[in-house]
Design a protein around this motif. Structure first.
Motif, PDB file in Angstrom:
ATOM      1  N   GLY A  54      35.286 -10.762  12.756  1.00  0.00           N
ATOM      2  CA  GLY A  54      34.946 -10.822  14.174  1.00  0.00           C
ATOM      3  C   GLY A  54      33.656 -10.079  14.479  1.00  0.00           C
ATOM      4  O   GLY A  54      32.808 -10.563  15.241  1.00  0.00           O
ATOM      5  N   LYS A  55      33.498  -8.902  13.866  1.00  0.00           N
ATOM      6  CA  LYS A  55      32.272  -8.122  14.064  1.00  0.00           C
ATOM      7  C   LYS A  55      31.057  -8.882  13.530  1.00  0.00           C
ATOM      8  O   LYS A  55      29.999  -8.897  14.171  1.00  0.00           O
ATOM      9  CB  LYS A  55      32.368  -6.763  13.365  1.00  0.00           C
ATOM     10  CG  LYS A  55      33.342  -5.797  13.990  1.00  0.00           C
ATOM     11  CD  LYS A  55      32.741  -5.196  15.236  1.00  0.00           C
ATOM     12  CE  LYS A  55      33.581  -4.066  15.773  1.00  0.00           C
ATOM     13  NZ  LYS A  55      33.100  -3.571  17.037  1.00  0.00           N
ATOM     14  N   LEU A  56      31.201  -9.516  12.380  1.00  0.00           N
ATOM     15  CA  LEU A  56      30.087 -10.291  11.820  1.00  0.00           C
ATOM     16  C   LEU A  56      29.746 -11.493  12.701  1.00  0.00           C
ATOM     17  O   LEU A  56      28.567 -11.803  12.914  1.00  0.00           O
ATOM     18  CB  LEU A  56      30.426 -10.770  10.403  1.00  0.00           C
ATOM     19  CG  LEU A  56      30.399  -9.703   9.325  1.00  0.00           C
ATOM     20  CD1 LEU A  56      30.897 -10.280   8.001  1.00  0.00           C
ATOM     21  CD2 LEU A  56      29.013  -9.112   9.159  1.00  0.00           C
ATOM     22  N   LYS A  57      30.761 -12.142  13.223  1.00  0.00           N
ATOM     23  CA  LYS A  57      30.532 -13.292  14.103  1.00  0.00           C
ATOM     24  C   LYS A  57      29.817 -12.845  15.377  1.00  0.00           C
ATOM     25  O   LYS A  57      28.880 -13.512  15.834  1.00  0.00           O
ATOM     26  CB  LYS A  57      31.858 -13.972  14.439  1.00  0.00           C
ATOM     27  CG  LYS A  57      31.716 -15.228  15.249  1.00  0.00           C
ATOM     28  CD  LYS A  57      31.027 -16.309  14.450  1.00  0.00           C
ATOM     29  CE  LYS A  57      30.980 -17.594  15.248  1.00  0.00           C
ATOM     30  NZ  LYS A  57      30.140 -18.600  14.620  1.00  0.00           N
ATOM     31  N   ASP A  58      30.242 -11.717  15.939  1.00  0.00           N
ATOM     32  CA  ASP A  58      29.578 -11.176  17.132  1.00  0.00           C
ATOM     33  C   ASP A  58      28.112 -10.886  16.846  1.00  0.00           C
ATOM     34  O   ASP A  58      27.238 -11.198  17.654  1.00  0.00           O
ATOM     35  CB  ASP A  58      30.263  -9.893  17.611  1.00  0.00           C
ATOM     36  CG  ASP A  58      31.620 -10.140  18.240  1.00  0.00           C
ATOM     37  OD1 ASP A  58      31.942 -11.313  18.557  1.00  0.00           O
ATOM     38  OD2 ASP A  58      32.369  -9.155  18.409  1.00  0.00           O
ATOM     39  N   ALA A  59      27.849 -10.284  15.686  1.00  0.00           N
ATOM     40  CA  ALA A  59      26.461  -9.968  15.321  1.00  0.00           C
ATOM     41  C   ALA A  59      25.653 -11.245  15.153  1.00  0.00           C
ATOM     42  O   ALA A  59      24.499 -11.333  15.587  1.00  0.00           O
ATOM     43  CB  ALA A  59      26.434  -9.148  14.037  1.00  0.00           C
ATOM     44  N   GLU A  60      26.241 -12.248  14.535  1.00  0.00           N
ATOM     45  CA  GLU A  60      25.559 -13.523  14.327  1.00  0.00           C
ATOM     46  C   GLU A  60      25.176 -14.172  15.648  1.00  0.00           C
ATOM     47  O   GLU A  60      24.079 -14.713  15.798  1.00  0.00           O
ATOM     48  CB  GLU A  60      26.467 -14.461  13.530  1.00  0.00           C
ATOM     49  CG  GLU A  60      25.826 -15.764  13.146  1.00  0.00           C
ATOM     50  CD  GLU A  60      26.741 -16.602  12.275  1.00  0.00           C
ATOM     51  OE1 GLU A  60      26.918 -17.782  12.598  1.00  0.00           O
ATOM     52  OE2 GLU A  60      27.273 -16.086  11.281  1.00  0.00           O
ATOM     53  N   LEU A  61      26.060 -14.085  16.624  1.00  0.00           N
ATOM     54  CA  LEU A  61      25.779 -14.679  17.924  1.00  0.00           C
ATOM     55  C   LEU A  61      24.658 -13.958  18.661  1.00  0.00           C
ATOM     56  O   LEU A  61      23.988 -14.546  19.513  1.00  0.00           O
ATOM     57  CB  LEU A  61      27.042 -14.688  18.785  1.00  0.00           C
ATOM     58  CG  LEU A  61      28.159 -15.611  18.306  1.00  0.00           C
ATOM     59  CD1 LEU A  61      29.414 -15.400  19.146  1.00  0.00           C
ATOM     60  CD2 LEU A  61      27.725 -17.066  18.336  1.00  0.00           C
TER      61      LEU A  61
END
Length: 83
Positions: A54-61
């Motif tokens: 989830g943290k990686l997805k947030d960063a990607e966005l």
């Protein structure tokens, strides 16, 4: 209402969660953990993995790249982090 065993994970940053997940993997790979404890730490590991994803997805966005158009104008375009 009682706190769930993994409630603290939500407050962890990516690095903290990843470090704990690595410790859990080492414990499970050692084979020296009792079955009951293995199940509990496996479940915590799964929650940590989901948190990290989830943290990686947030960063990607949040990551955008600046693109210069043919006419010289600048615009933002989502970065392609996964190829």
């Amino acid at each position: 209402m009682p706190e769930t065993p993994n409630a603290d994970i939500a407050t962890m940053n990516f690095e903290q969660a990843l470090a704990e997940l690595e410790r859990i993997v080492q414990q499970l790979e050692s084979g020296e953990v009792e079955l009951e404890r293995s199940i509990a730490i496996y479940e915590r590991g799964a929650a940590l993995r989901a948190h990290c994803e989830g943290k990686l997805k947030d960063a990607e966005l949040k990551v955008d790249k600046i693109v210069k158009g043919e006419d010289g104008s600048l615009s933002l375009e989502p970065a392609q982090l996964h190829q």
